[in-house]
Design an enzyme around this catalytic site. Structure first.
Site, mmCIF file in Angstrom:
data_model
loop_
_atom_site.group_PDB
_atom_site.id
_atom_site.type_symbol
_atom_site.label_atom_id
_atom_site.label_comp_id
_atom_site.label_asym_id
_atom_site.label_seq_id
_atom_site.Cartn_x
_atom_site.Cartn_y
_atom_site.Cartn_z
ATOM 1 N N PRO A 191 0.873 -1.011 -0.231
ATOM 2 C CA PRO A 191 0.588 -0.102 -0.094
ATOM 3 C C PRO A 191 0.973 1.110 -0.229
ATOM 4 O O PRO A 191 0.553 2.303 -0.723
ATOM 5 C CB PRO A 191 -1.324 -0.073 1.134
ATOM 6 C CG PRO A 191 -0.800 -1.628 1.655
ATOM 7 C CD PRO A 191 0.193 -2.358 1.309
ATOM 8 N N TYR A 192 1.488 1.593 1.046
ATOM 9 C CA TYR A 192 2.794 2.312 0.934
ATOM 10 C C TYR A 192 3.914 2.443 -0.219
ATOM 11 O O TYR A 192 3.539 3.647 -0.989
ATOM 12 C CB TYR A 192 3.940 2.440 2.267
ATOM 13 C CG TYR A 192 4.733 3.616 2.132
ATOM 14 C CD1 TYR A 192 4.135 4.722 2.889
ATOM 15 C CD2 TYR A 192 5.817 3.018 1.951
ATOM 16 C CE1 TYR A 192 5.022 5.761 2.677
ATOM 17 C CE2 TYR A 192 6.402 4.769 1.835
ATOM 18 C CZ TYR A 192 6.473 5.566 2.787
ATOM 19 O OH TYR A 192 7.578 6.959 3.127
#
Length: 291
Positions: free
Chosen positions: A157-158
């Site tokens: 996600p990051y």
């Protein structure tokens, strides 16, 4: 506000890189509009930096709060150009992509990507994207990450959010040329900031019944060691200041501890070799499912 001082907006200014940037710019005689979410942080920054700071209560996921902050800055500038916008606010979500609650992925992208778009749209006119402002066009510093060029297990996600920031920045940089507004991307590696203090909050428990549990334990251990051992935020703040003031800054700066091992070699070696090395270290090989 004095018309003699250059001014900048910094998001996520309460701690870490944002706070260090506020300190550096104030020390250089700039006026900082410091974006924070909490009144207590606003009061703390005012006590620390005095008249050099104007706190802005804003949340990058709340467009109304951003527009109110932009209106405050517009009034304070009295027709002058905002010299800098530092898009620094961000969060890091860690989880296996196949098990990640979609709401957490959406939150990651809302803060790190859509939040950047909201803020840039609100303050872009003040940087020179509207007629009638006095002074040279301002600059935008986008806080990306080493993850914006690489991927790591469980940080999908990051990494996705920072890859998006990289692509967004390249396109936006070329659009802003019509006004002479420059955009610079910073890609730090590990930095000793509070974003890593939450490494112990990476909870492997929900994934205990999956093949990823042991690898998540390894990730948490790595984050808790590498974060505090990273560069001090002041090092990133120094590059932010130089990006805002140098005559011809580069388009992108990689600021990575252990640069050869953590940045240069992984980008030069065959990707399959790097994948296999990471999988062995993290316990993500097929044979590790049985161990």
């Amino acid at each position: 506000m004095s018309t003699l001082s250059p001014s900048a907006v910094i998001t996520g200014a309460s701690t870490g890189i944002g706070h260090a940037c506020t300190a550096r710019l104030c020390a250089e005689g700039w006026h900082v509009f410091a974006g924070v979410r909490k009144t207590a942080d606003a009061e703390r920054l005012t006590q620390e930096f005095g008249s050099g700071v104007t706190p802005l209560i804003m949340d990058v996921t709340d467009n109304d709060s951003i527009l109110r902050a932009a209106a405050t800055v517009r009034e304070a500038l009295e027709g002058e150009t905002l010299k800098g916008l530092v898009n620094n606010a961000g969060i890091a979500v860690a989880a296996p992509m196949l098990h990640l609650p979609i709401e957490e992925f959406e939150r990651q992208m809302d803060v790190n990507v859509t939040g950047v778009v909201r803020v840039t749209r609100a303050f872009g006119p003040l940087l020179g994207a509207e007629e009638g402002r006095t002074g040279e066009p301002g600059r935008i510093v986008m806080m990306s990450s080493m993850a914006g060029k690489m991927g790591a297990p469980f940080l999908g996600p990051y990494s996705a959010s920072k890859h998006a920031v990289e692509g967004l920045s390249k396109s936006l940089r070329r659009e802003l040329m019509i006004w002479g507004i420059q955009l610079i991307i910073l890609g730090p590696g590990a930095v000793a900031t509070p974003i890593w203090d939450k490494a112990d909050e990476v909870d492997p428990a929900p994934y205990e019944g999956t093949v990823f549990h042991k690898a998540l334990l390894r990730l948490r251990s790595y984050m808790m060691k590498s974060g505090p051992a990273g560069f001090p935020p002041s090092k990133i703040a120094d590059r932010v200041f130089r990006s805002l003031t140098e005559a011809k800054p580069r388009f992108r700066y990689a600021i990575v501890p252990g640069r050869i091992m953590n940045w240069s070699l992984p980008r030069l070696l065959p990707e399959r070799f790097v994948d296999n090395m990471v999988a062995k270290r993290m316990g993500l090989r097929p044979e590790d499912r049985k161990s």
